[in-house]
Design an enzyme around this catalytic site. Structure first.
Site, mmCIF file in Angstrom:
data_model
loop_
_atom_site.group_PDB
_atom_site.id
_atom_site.type_symbol
_atom_site.label_atom_id
_atom_site.label_comp_id
_atom_site.label_asym_id
_atom_site.label_seq_id
_atom_site.Cartn_x
_atom_site.Cartn_y
_atom_site.Cartn_z
ATOM 1 N N ASN A 253 53.263 42.536 45.767
ATOM 2 C CA ASN A 253 53.392 42.649 44.568
ATOM 3 C C ASN A 253 53.186 41.320 43.654
ATOM 4 O O ASN A 253 53.830 40.478 43.578
ATOM 5 C CB ASN A 253 54.739 43.376 44.022
ATOM 6 N N ASP A 392 46.870 39.224 29.205
ATOM 7 C CA ASP A 392 45.755 39.728 28.604
ATOM 8 C C ASP A 392 45.417 39.034 27.345
ATOM 9 O O ASP A 392 44.326 38.754 27.016
ATOM 10 C CB ASP A 392 46.067 41.272 28.467
#
Length: 651
Positions: A253, A392
């Site tokens: 992860n 992002d």
């Protein structure tokens, strides 16, 4: 003096000429590369409340207009409907601004009796009739309407309406197309998951449309969860739909940046595709959005990042965000200037909402759905190793600085749970919000951002402390301290930060949740007492007075039994500092209503965390210039494919 200068017949000011269209019958066959946006209708699995996104119809007709298939609609006699809908109107101003397309051609097949009329809108929302034709045919007939994109610089959409008299009218295989040459480019679509059940549903939807899969070279799943996706019911069905294009990569992860970074890496270094699209795993997908983003990128005058808008997964007719920007002066994202937020198309249609017709300029798009041309990734690099949050927004800023803008394209969208229904400003994600905002600001913001961050940070810390959100303050302070340590540990933090934050929160009551307030003793105080405290203070003098009163209250010892029995049960919407700051304890609901935490006032923790925050923000202000230099100097290494390759394959 009269201006007698000759004008070009197609000058931008000649709106009448620019609105000239033509209609003709004939073959509607067109190469897939020339299709810009298909006319589509709800899927059979979709709930009824998505219908206003596809068809603008009177409520009395809602049960009579028949969706025969995804591409086929039947309108009953004595009806009038509009395709001025979110998914079927054509966002002409975006295509005018960013692409080489000069004329759009509406092609469709019709059968039956009635009339079809084509309209456009102006940037102010006013409608203009362009062309129309009567339809009278017992067999399928092809129609074409040509519309110039000349008058759409500042805004506007194109759509068509259908009218029937005493017979049904059917349309099929409709699409907004172009006759201009368009290259064929394939796209790698990838997601990352720790929620395999939700991811499987998105994969099924993606694989059900042959035309979508025709442009998809590969579907990559970066599988990061404890339960592997191939072990979950439904995976075999999803895998069958996608076929040999599906590639599942199991890895640790590494958060969203590590998962989406893996998709980018594979898409660029182990694929020949011209585009890479990332989508979230916990979404509902409109598969046509893949085709629309692909077409827009192919038509763009220059390489652009093509982002999809977010629709509300819990209220499916609502557009949650139209477009966003990064406020560099604050180091945080927000709605773009002029953007409409939380708009319900079931209440107000596209035609009725003037603000939806302005073209919005975004500077970034969330990675719930975002497409990158190969050149953008090759020249911009990989995401920063931030785990989650701000990866992002930072990426779009970095790409923009290299000449690659971000366009948030209406009609290319997914459904996602809005962040307003999450606790991600106060739970473990508060660590990543805080640390990564500082990193983004150090890399891209002007020097004065330092003062704003310090001022806002101290104010926010006080609000959390007064709200008995001690775990939030603790993880925020860890985030500041980790930022102050410099960029050298960022790659290691992909594996270590989350476990450390979760371990830290275990010691705080506000981080421990139970399913319901029924798990605790009933509240001891009269709920009426809260009414006078719930009205938000607005006047600065009143704010200061109430904050001072709450501050004095929080350094006193709490009432003897308040830690055993809450004074009030407080819903999430009412959990504000000006209420909680005057209590000794309360149960407070999560933003999504899934549980409650028993918050207890602790003067010693209040003082300790407050002193720590003041010291950290003071140090942040003193060392900001040094940190800016360190993070900017490390950027190339942090975003290089070679550095990420070592993370993915540490052997």
């Amino acid at each position: 003096m009269t201006d007698r200068t000759p004008r070009e017949p197609n000058a931008a000011g000649e709106s009448k000429l620019s609105d000239v269209t033509s209609v003709r019958t004939g073959s509607s066959d067109v190469a897939a590369e020339q299709v810009l946006q298909r006319i589509v209708f709800p899927r059979g699995e979709d709930p009824l409340d998505v219908r206003p996104l596809y068809v603008d119809e009177p409520e009395t007709l809602a049960s009579s207009v028949t969706v025969v298939s995804r591409r086929h609609l039947r309108v009953p006699a004595h009806s009038k409907i509009s395709l001025a809908s979110y998914f079927n109107a054509f966002p002409a101003s975006y295509w005018k601004r960013w692409t080489r397309v000069e004329e759009v051609v509406l092609r469709l097949k019709v059968k039956g009796s009635g009339r079809l009329d084509v309209y456009r809108s102006k940037a102010n929302g006013d409608s203009v009739h362009l062309q129309g034709t009567a339809v009278q045919s017992a067999e399928w007939t092809s129609l074409e309407f040509r519309v110039s994109l000349q008058p759409f610089e500042d805004g506007g959409w194109i759509w068509f309406d259908l009218f029937t008299n005493d017979a049904d009218l059917e349309i099929s295989e409709g699409a907004w197309t172009t006759d201009q040459p368009m290259p064929r480019q394939q796209v790698v679509v990838g997601t990352t998951t720790i929620r395999p059940s939700e991811c499987i549903e998105a994969l099924k939807t993606l694989g059900e449309d042959p035309q979508v899969m025709h442009v998809v070279e590969r579907v990559i799943v970066a599988d990061q969860g404890p339960q592997k996706i191939h072990e979950v019911d439904g995976f075999d069905e999803a895998a069958k739909a996608i076929g040999d294009k599906l590639q599942v990569i199991e890895q640790e992860n590494l958060g969203g940046s590590g998962g989406f970074g893996r998709v980018m890496y594979e898409g660029i270094h182990n694929s020949d595709a011209a585009q890479v699209m990332v989508i979230d795993d916990d979404i509902a997908l409109e598969p046509d959005g893949v085709l629309r983003a692909n077409a827009f990128a192919r038509a763009a005058v220059q390489p652009v990042i093509v982002g999809g808008q977010m629709l509300n997964l819990q209220a499916r007719s609502r557009l949650h965000t139209m477009g966003e920007v990064v406020d560099l002066g604050q180091g945080i994202w927000r709605a773009a200037p002029g953007a409409v937020t939380d708009h319900d198309f079931a209440e107000e249609s596209l035609r009725e909402t003037a603000k939806l017709h302005q073209r919005i300029h975004s500077t970034y798009n969330g990675w719930w759905m975002c497409l990158f041309p190969r050149e953008v990734i090759e020249r911009t690099g990989m995401p920063l190793p931030l785990f989650i949050k701000h990866d992002d927004s930072e990426y779009s800023l970095r790409a923009g600085a290299r000449g690659y803008p971000t366009v948030t394209l209406p009609g290319a969208a997914i459904w996602h749970m809005p962040w307003t229904d999450k606790n991600d400003a106060t739970d473990w994600t508060a660590y990543f919000h805080t640390r990564n905002r500082l990193i983004l600001a150090a890399l891209h913001s002007p020097a004065e951002v330092k003062n704003n961050i310090v001022k806002q940070g101290l104010k926010l810390t006080l609000r959390h402390l007064l709200s008995m959100e001690y775990s939030t303050v603790a993880v925020q302070q860890k985030a500041i301290e980790d930022f102050l340590a410099g960029p050298s540990g960022l790659f290691d933090s992909l594996r270590t930060a989350l476990p450390e934050v979760r371990e830290l929160r275990k010691d705080y009551d506000d981080a421990k949740t139970l399913p319901s307030a029924r798990e605790f003793p009933p509240p001891s105080a009269d709920p009426i007492m809260a009414e006078g405290l719930l009205k938000p203070p607005v006047n600065p003098v009143v704010i200061a007075a109430r904050a001072s009163k709450a501050l004095l209250h929080n350094v006193k010892e709490p009432e003897q039994h308040s830690g055993e029995r809450p004074q009030l049960n407080v819903p999430a919407a009412a959990a504000r500092w000006f209420l909680l700051g005057n209590l000794d304890s309360a149960t407070v609901s999560n933003a999504d209503g899934s549980g409650v935490a028993f918050r207890k006032r602790d003067p010693e923790v209040f003082k300790r965390l407050g002193v720590r925050a003041v010291a950290n923000y003071k140090r942040l202000g003193q060392e900001w210039d040094r940190l800016v230099e360190e993070y900017r100097a490390a950027l190339d290494e942090l975003t290089s494919a070679d550095s990420w390759k070592q993370v993915f394959d540490p052997k």
